[in-house]
Design an enzyme around this catalytic site. Structure first.
Site, PDB file in Angstrom:
ATOM      1  N   ILE A  32       0.868  -1.164   0.000  1.00  0.00           N
ATOM      2  CA  ILE A  32       0.000   0.000   0.000  1.00  0.00           C
ATOM      3  C   ILE A  32       0.912   1.223   0.000  1.00  0.00           C
ATOM      4  CG2 ILE A  32      -0.245  -0.151   2.514  1.00  0.00           C
ATOM      5  CD1 ILE A  32      -2.992   1.156   2.226  1.00  0.00           C
ATOM      6  N   SER A  33       0.739   2.072  -0.998  1.00  0.00           N
ATOM      7  CA  SER A  33       1.673   3.174  -1.209  1.00  0.00           C
ATOM      8  C   SER A  33       1.666   4.156  -0.044  1.00  0.00           C
ATOM      9  CB  SER A  33       1.318   3.922  -2.496  1.00  0.00           C
ATOM     10  OG  SER A  33       1.491   3.103  -3.627  1.00  0.00           O
TER      11      SER A  33
END
Length: 682
Positions: free
Chosen positions: A346-347
């Protein structure tokens, strides 16, 4: 841990302490298991310790030979040797100040030793030192002076870019002003540690007010900071970064910035990100996140700000604690089976915000997302397009798709569909799309996806240019309908796309020998990867450019220039090892050419205008001299012809069919890929 924290002259003092120096199998120092075993063996007696050159100096009031013999027998340590303890009496303000220090050392050491390897030790230390400063009666500017004294004893700091700097300063401010005693935690002995630092600060203030300290109070407190950070296992470079942040927080200086490359999988420059140690409430953490991103300029559009407030990021990473979920970093969610490299995450929130601002989704839009990950970005998109719009998110791994679908359903997001598929192939059965977003990096433009974009649509895609240099492009069709223009372009690096026409094969080359240095290489680079494994063991050729870079210098555009003009672009080389002197604490950028390599370095100096950084290049391999000279020459060319004061470059793109429509005055800034041409207009 290989640093020396006892750099002041010691005074021989007759104290009843015994000392032993303990060596360990890992040259970096004691392991977390070894620390737990040592704490258990020392239970019931007073002791304190110092980490020094990978060893531990243990000071105890009673003989500990049996405990240390058992530590060696259990293979937590390799050996130990007795020694003479020489307390730094004068450094701590005389005999009475040393007695206060011993009380604090002994109260803090068991918990500090037991926490060896914990990623939040640095933040705990800031909380405790802030408690010490306030208990000593210091006002905010006196506290700033203590941190300044620590900074003077530590390496120089290169600040990050303004956006990253803002979030770090906000986190540092919270830590410095928080009441450590009110911290939400079930951590053993935390309240006792806070009480010990409070008592020490009060006692030192009393000594100072009655003239019984032989050294200034703030100087003594700075020395306490060195020892506290040592117990926490915080290296000098990180101590320097923390001290810099504390100074800026206190004195509110107008600090210019220095930008480094941003790989979303790792921390940036040599100013560390701060873990949140104050609250674990997701709602409060989410508000803090929105405040950070808004203050830094990453969030600008009210609708996107509202989406960040509404969508609960922590529910999309249930295996991570809330503070991690709302922190500045990425959260890995899947590793490769063969080498353990992260292949999905997840960025970082700042990257998510940046791309959404580039994309500018509107109510009613039909959106395709390539890279479902946990579903968090798709949930934000669903919120932004509203009930009249729809989002399709695709990923190549069935487990990621099913996980994202479950997360979206649990969050009550009904206008997002998660599907198994190749993002580079798109989803033609649902086309046309008003917006297409790639949350994974691509090596080229996936032309089949362009055909699925509505005439007035926008594509946001992180695309690697040459080597490790990558940017997140927002493309729209040009007026002629045949070529593409950028409406936004931001520096960003993403995990590469897997499977499909635009996939990007990255091979990490790990250097042999000590340390963890590795080199990013890509398919199109002409590089001898076997030679790279031992390249740093080859003789070095070092040159400096003679240029003086000041605070405010941005590496962003010189990286782009070098990537275009050097034989194989510019590659990231993160990590540390003896003899490796990179230009940032995370590592360096390097030029490659067959069996040779040249990486960037800096050295600092002071002149009548203040502190400056002079860039240099260190070459290794048969062509070390030639390659290093070439890098230095191109650096000088960039400084002479452009420099930081020049306008930012523009970018144009055309697919293979129409690539001949795009030209540039300098052919070095025409980047031809198998399916597209990118032109950089300086």
């Amino acid at each position: 841990m290989t640093w020396n924290d006892e750099d002041l002259q010691t005074t021989n003092d007759q104290e009843p302490w015994s000392q032993a120096t303990i060596a360990f199998p890992d040259p970096r120092g004691i392991s977390s298991d070894g620390a737990a075993a040592l704490v258990s063996g020392l239970e019931g007696q007073r002791f304190h310790f110092l980490r020094k050159e990978g060893k531990l100096r243990l000071r105890a009031e009673k003989p500990v030979a049996d405990v240390l013999d058992r530590l060696v027998a259990d293979q937590h340590a390799t050996s130990w040797a007795p020694g003479i303890y020489e307390p730094e009496v004068e450094a701590f303000g005389g005999a009475e100040g040393m007695a206060i220090a011993h009380e604090l050392f002994c109260a803090d050491s068991p918990a500090a030793l037991a926490a060896t390897g914990d990623s939040r030790n640095r933040e705990r230390c800031i909380l405790l030192l802030s408690t010490l400063h306030r208990a000593a009666g210091l006002d905010p500017f006196e506290i700033g002076d203590v941190w300044s004294r620590l900074a003077a004893l530590r390496p120089s700091v290169i600040p990050p870019d303004e956006q990253e700097q803002s979030s770090r300063l906000a986190a540092m401010r919270r830590l410095m002003h928080a009441d450590a005693a009110q911290r939400e935690t079930t951590e053993k002995h935390w309240s006792e540690r806070v009480a010990a630092f409070t008592a020490a600060g009060s006692a030192l203030a009393d000594l100072a007010s009655t003239g019984r300290l032989t050294r200034g109070l703030r100087a003594v407190l700075a020395h306490h900071a060195i020892f506290a950070f040592n117990r926490a296992g915080t290296p000098p470079a990180e101590q320097a970064a923390v001290a810099w942040l504390a100074q800026q927080t206190t004195f509110d200086s107008d600090v210019s910035t220095t930008v480094s490359p941003s790989d979303t999988r790792s921390p940036a420059p040599n100013l560390p990100r701060m873990n949140n140690m104050i609250t674990t409430d997701p709602a409060e953490l989410r508000e803090e996140l929105v405040a950070r991103l808004t203050a830094s300029g990453r969030l600008q559009t009210q609708e996107i700000i509202d989406a960040f407030r509404t969508v609960e990021r922590h529910t999309f990473v249930p295996d991570a604690d809330p503070a991690t979920a709302y922190g500045e970093g990425t959260v890995p969610i899947k590793d490769a089976l063969d080498d353990g490299e992260t292949i999905s995450c997840i960025s970082a929130p700042s990257i998510v915000a940046t791309q959404l601002e580039q994309l500018a989704p509107q109510p009613g839009h039909r959106v395709l997302e390539a890279g479902a990950a946990t579903g968090y970005n798709a949930a934000l998109l669903g919120r932004l397009v509203g009930p009249g719009g729809h989002v399709w998110t695709v990923d190549v791994d069935e487990d990621l798709v099913s996980g994202a679908a479950a997360n979206l359903a649990a969050a009550g997001i009904e206008n997002v569909t998660a599907l198994l598929g190749d993002g580079a192939a798109g989803l033609p059965e649902q086309a046309p799309f008003d917006r297409i977003q790639f949350t994974v990096g691509a090596g080229d433009i996936p032309t089949r996806v362009l055909d699925q974009l509505a005439p007035a649509g926008r594509l946001v895609i992180p695309m690697r240019i040459r080597g490790s240099i990558s940017r997140s492009f927002a493309f729209e069709r040009d007026a002629n309908g045949l070529t593409w223009k950028t409406v936004s372009c931001e520096m960003a690096t993403f995990i590469p796309l897997r499977k499909g026409v635009a996939d990007d094969i990255r091979t990490l080359v790990h250097h042999d020998g000590p340390g963890d240095v590795h080199l990013e290489t890509y398919t199109e680079q002409q590089v001898d990867r076997d030679a790279m494994r031992s390249i740093l063991d080859q003789p070095a050729h070092k040159i400096y450019t003679g240029m003086k870079l000041r605070q405010g210098f941005s590496w962003e555009w010189v990286y782009l220039h070098l990537a275009c003009t050097l034989p194989n672009g510019l590659s990231r080389m993160p990590g540390q090892r003896p003899g490796f002197t990179p230009h940032f604490a995370w590592g360096s950028m390097a030029a490659l050419d067959g069996d040779s390599l040249a990486y960037l370095t800096v050295r600092t100096g002071d002149d009548e205008d203040g502190r400056y950084w002079e860039p240099g290049v260190i070459g290794h391999g048969p062509r070390a001299t030639e390659l290093a000279d070439q890098v230095a020459t191109e650096f000088a060319t960039w400084a002479r012809e452009r420099g930081n004061d020049a306008p930012e470059p523009g970018f144009r793109m055309a697919t293979d069919t129409h690539r001949d429509l795009l030209e540039a005055a300098d052919p070095r800034f025409v980047i031809d890929k198998p399916h597209s041409r990118l032109v950089i207009d300086w």
